[in-house]
Design an enzyme around this catalytic site. Structure first.
Site, PDB file in Angstrom:
ATOM      1  N   GLU A 161       0.774  -1.255  -0.139  1.00  0.00           N
ATOM      2  CA  GLU A 161      -0.203   0.103  -0.103  1.00  0.00           C
ATOM      3  C   GLU A 161       0.861   1.517   0.144  1.00  0.00           C
ATOM      4  O   GLU A 161       1.826   1.351   0.777  1.00  0.00           O
ATOM      5  CB  GLU A 161      -1.121  -0.039   1.331  1.00  0.00           C
ATOM      6  N   GLU A 167       2.027   8.878   8.129  1.00  0.00           N
ATOM      7  CA  GLU A 167       2.089   7.742   8.707  1.00  0.00           C
ATOM      8  C   GLU A 167       3.355   6.637   8.277  1.00  0.00           C
ATOM      9  O   GLU A 167       3.780   5.897   9.081  1.00  0.00           O
ATOM     10  CB  GLU A 167       0.822   6.758   8.311  1.00  0.00           C
ATOM     11  N   ASP A 194      -5.163   3.710  -1.928  1.00  0.00           N
ATOM     12  CA  ASP A 194      -6.092   4.144  -0.934  1.00  0.00           C
ATOM     13  C   ASP A 194      -6.512   5.732  -1.197  1.00  0.00           C
ATOM     14  O   ASP A 194      -5.540   6.572  -1.290  1.00  0.00           O
ATOM     15  CB  ASP A 194      -5.585   4.097   0.393  1.00  0.00           C
ATOM     16  N   HIS A 197      -5.081   8.391   1.027  1.00  0.00           N
ATOM     17  CA  HIS A 197      -3.873   8.909   0.901  1.00  0.00           C
ATOM     18  C   HIS A 197      -3.473   9.406  -0.351  1.00  0.00           C
ATOM     19  O   HIS A 197      -2.507  10.269  -0.397  1.00  0.00           O
ATOM     20  CB  HIS A 197      -2.735   7.603   1.149  1.00  0.00           C
ATOM     21  N   HIS A 220      -8.730   0.903  -1.508  1.00  0.00           N
ATOM     22  CA  HIS A 220      -9.409   1.211  -0.307  1.00  0.00           C
ATOM     23  C   HIS A 220     -10.167   2.571  -0.688  1.00  0.00           C
ATOM     24  O   HIS A 220      -9.492   3.554  -1.381  1.00  0.00           O
ATOM     25  CB  HIS A 220      -8.248   1.816   0.697  1.00  0.00           C
ATOM     26  N   ARG A 226     -11.574  11.167   5.279  1.00  0.00           N
ATOM     27  CA  ARG A 226     -11.553   9.405   5.627  1.00  0.00           C
ATOM     28  C   ARG A 226     -12.741   8.870   6.331  1.00  0.00           C
ATOM     29  O   ARG A 226     -12.992   7.989   6.861  1.00  0.00           O
ATOM     30  CB  ARG A 226     -10.453   9.286   6.742  1.00  0.00           C
ATOM     31  N   GLU A 255     -12.680   1.025   3.684  1.00  0.00           N
ATOM     32  CA  GLU A 255     -11.608   1.450   4.778  1.00  0.00           C
ATOM     33  C   GLU A 255     -11.810   3.005   5.237  1.00  0.00           C
ATOM     34  O   GLU A 255     -10.936   3.646   4.635  1.00  0.00           O
ATOM     35  CB  GLU A 255     -10.215   1.096   4.523  1.00  0.00           C
TER      36      GLU A 255
END
Ligand code: LER
Ligand code: MN
Length: 278
Positions: A161, A167, A194, A197, A220, A226, A255
């Site tokens: 990912e 992060e 994702d 991100h 995702h 989010r 997610e």
């Protein structure tokens, strides 16, 4: 496109963990029968499991509930082993690094029972400030090779990912992740994008999808907040068109934060997908 053809094209997937946490992007927690049943009725066809340790997942219970609702287990997400226990695949401490590797192999063992995949995200860890990136990238590549080789023998795919810089401080974009997979010739490994991100890292999100091409393995979907798709400012239509242009037909996984509550997030995520991924 109607809901049926959406279903034929993508596997709509709901994330699941042992308990709900409003600060963690997992849409369902606990109450497995109720949650998996609800997800199935709403149109989800798979669950993605978020546990730090696969040995703590009530897999017999979850898999028999999934069978009853004709749901699959899509993937084992592994980031909680880093977030909750500090296990990093590039740690300077051999014993931590080794424990992270063993944990990933245990996830592969669990996934092999269900023909599911294993996600390598946060567990790749962070490069210490002031250190030479190359040393740690090599370290991660060696671990990723071992995991991907072990997984290949068990028919388990690995998804690497691209994660935002706050992060993980390396492999933040689709291009960096694709280049890494190609440079180290990682077998059996595809990219996980994702949208949350991507909104932070990609200058051109649809271009990033196209850059992945057939290396894209899993997606995702969360909005810029989010939360579910539609609860922010991401242009999902352009991402959907890019996915169409590379003939992506895999999982779209919810997610996202379970906000304002799990049920509403599950319902609204599906509504968002039906609105934008047409
Ligand atoms: C894992 O899929 C991910 O996206 C991380 O941001 C979870 O914290
Ligand atoms: Mn993710």
């Amino acid at each position: 496109m109607d809901a049926r053809s959406l279903d034929e094209k993508f596997t709509l997937t709901a994330t699941l963990s042992a308990e709900i946490n409003p600060a963690s992007p997992v849409i369902m927690g606990g109450n497995y029968k109720e949650n998996i049943g609800r997800a199935s009725r709403l149109g989800y066809r798979a669950v993605e499991l978020h546990w730090a340790n696969p040995l703590e997942i009530p897999l017999d219970e979850i898999s028999s509930i999934c069978d009853a609702y004709d749901m699959k287990i899509s993937a084992f997400a592994t980031g909680r082993a880093y977030v909750q226990e500090g296990l990093s695949l590039i740690d300077d401490d051999d014993s931590v690094r080794c424990a992270a590797l063993q944990r990933l192999l245990a996830h592969v063992d669990a996934a092999s029972r269900f023909h599911a995949a294993v996600i390598i995200g946060c567990i790749r860890g962070n490069i210490p400030a002031g250190s030479a990136n190359a040393t740690y990238m090599e370290r991660f590549a060696a671990a990723a090779h071992t995991i991907a080789g072990y997984a290949a023998k068990r028919n388990v795919s690995i998804f690497l990912e691209a994660i935002n810089r706050y992060e993980n401080n390396y492999l933040n974009t689709a291009k960096e992740t694709a280049d890494f997979i190609r440079k180290y010739e990682l077998p059996n490994t595809k990219i996980l994008l994702d949208t949350f991100h991507m909104n932070i890292e990609e200058a051109d999100p649809p271009g990033a999808v196209i850059e992945c091409g057939d290396l894209l393995g899993y997606v995702h979907v969360a909005d810029s907040t989010r939360r579910y798709a539609g609860a922010g400012h991401i242009d999902f239509q352009s991402i959907a068109s890019a996915l169409e242009s590379i003939h992506y037909q895999g999982h779209l996984s919810a997610e996202c934060l379970p906000l304002p509550d799990s049920q509403t997030a599950l319902e609204n995520w599906i509504k968002g997908i039906k609105t934008y991924f047409i």
